[in-house]
Design an enzyme around this catalytic site. Sequence first.
Site, PDB file in Angstrom:
ATOM      1  N   HIS A 188       0.836  -1.194   0.000  1.00  0.00           N
ATOM      2  CA  HIS A 188       0.000   0.000   0.000  1.00  0.00           C
ATOM      3  C   HIS A 188       0.875   1.251   0.000  1.00  0.00           C
ATOM      4  O   HIS A 188       1.944   1.273   0.635  1.00  0.00           O
ATOM      5  CB  HIS A 188      -0.908   0.023   1.235  1.00  0.00           C
ATOM      6  CG  HIS A 188      -1.701  -1.221   1.417  1.00  0.00           C
ATOM      7  ND1 HIS A 188      -2.616  -1.662   0.485  1.00  0.00           N
ATOM      8  CD2 HIS A 188      -1.713  -2.143   2.418  1.00  0.00           C
ATOM      9  CE1 HIS A 188      -3.159  -2.800   0.911  1.00  0.00           C
ATOM     10  NE2 HIS A 188      -2.626  -3.100   2.075  1.00  0.00           N
ATOM     11  N   GLU A 212      -1.764  -0.250   8.218  1.00  0.00           N
ATOM     12  CA  GLU A 212      -2.724  -1.164   8.832  1.00  0.00           C
ATOM     13  C   GLU A 212      -2.051  -2.068   9.846  1.00  0.00           C
ATOM     14  O   GLU A 212      -0.819  -2.077   9.989  1.00  0.00           O
ATOM     15  CB  GLU A 212      -3.412  -2.003   7.749  1.00  0.00           C
ATOM     16  CG  GLU A 212      -2.465  -2.855   6.932  1.00  0.00           C
ATOM     17  CD  GLU A 212      -3.137  -3.507   5.728  1.00  0.00           C
ATOM     18  OE1 GLU A 212      -4.340  -3.332   5.536  1.00  0.00           O
ATOM     19  OE2 GLU A 212      -2.424  -4.202   4.986  1.00  0.00           O
ATOM     20  N   ARG A 259      -1.479  -4.587  -6.215  1.00  0.00           N
ATOM     21  CA  ARG A 259      -1.309  -6.037  -6.271  1.00  0.00           C
ATOM     22  C   ARG A 259      -0.036  -6.358  -7.070  1.00  0.00           C
ATOM     23  O   ARG A 259       0.096  -5.978  -8.232  1.00  0.00           O
ATOM     24  CB  ARG A 259      -2.549  -6.667  -6.915  1.00  0.00           C
ATOM     25  CG  ARG A 259      -2.688  -8.147  -6.694  1.00  0.00           C
ATOM     26  CD  ARG A 259      -3.993  -8.676  -7.283  1.00  0.00           C
ATOM     27  NE  ARG A 259      -5.159  -8.130  -6.606  1.00  0.00           N
ATOM     28  CZ  ARG A 259      -6.110  -7.442  -7.195  1.00  0.00           C
ATOM     29  NH1 ARG A 259      -6.041  -7.187  -8.492  1.00  0.00           N
ATOM     30  NH2 ARG A 259      -7.130  -7.000  -6.520  1.00  0.00           N
TER      31      ARG A 259
END
Length: 320
Positions: free
Chosen positions: A101, A118, A196
């Site tokens: 990310h 996260e 991805r």
Amino acid sequence: MEMFKFNPLLKSILWGGEKIVPFKHLTSDQQQVGESWEISGVKDNESVVSDGEYKGWTLNKLVDTLKDKLVGKENYARFGNEFPLLVKFIDAREQLSIQVHPTDEQAQAQGLGRGKTEMWYVMESDADASLRSGLKQQITPEQYKEMVENDTITEALSEYPVKEGDVFFLPAGRIHSIGAGCFLAEIQETSDVTYRIYDFKRQDAEGNYRQLHTKEAAECIDYTVYPDYRTQYVARQNEPVELVSCPYFTTSVYDLTETMTLDYSDLDSFVIFVGLKGEGEITDAEGNTISFRAGESVLLPATATTVKVSGTVKFLESYV
């Protein structure tokens, strides 16, 4: 002000499993539920209040109406009418893609709003479950691209067998992947930006490969190698155990076997409880009481100065 529960947003995904629906005590025939978005302000995926005075309201409408009373003065000045955290349960029946990310700055340069930092708290997963977090060897951006092309990128990643209670912090830029059999709670910035890198040549029902973002990811990866990416902590009962503290959220775990009063009078923020095990009740200083059990998430407004938590219950506490 009342405390809030929300209707979960269940996401059927090709790698999803069957753990989330029973864990959340739901009656649903939905299959391959890979994610339950518990508390979300993401556009077009906003949580809706499940009961009480504000039943049917979206989370961002709550923020727009209640402002700093809900999220805190500094948070409202910083984030405006967008709720700053996204809370999920994730059940991976199959291996997820290897991904990364961007930071806030990198995302904004692409017109994507926020990046994504996260954390994962591993719940009761399969005995052979594992995940990947971080690089275990030094590689260059050029070597990264070569390894993606020749299907060897997994050889450069640190892989961990996991068990209940394991914690991983994933700052933006850290390459990672959730493995088959993992069941976990995720707390992150309000963002759905994922680059991805590699998807194990997986095809959907129509025979299509999912889109990869090899170039974008290369520009975001933090190539620093660390000796251990697992968060080390000592579990204790009946007291807070801090797991993560970063500019985007602070998260602790509580494992309560007796009633405990939590003092938030000096905290200028909302608080989220994410139920992991057991059940109990939360009572605020105004006498409002809400039930709380594994699989449920509760949002406490910034006006909540103290709350009493009773019962035998294990939960995550997060705030900004």
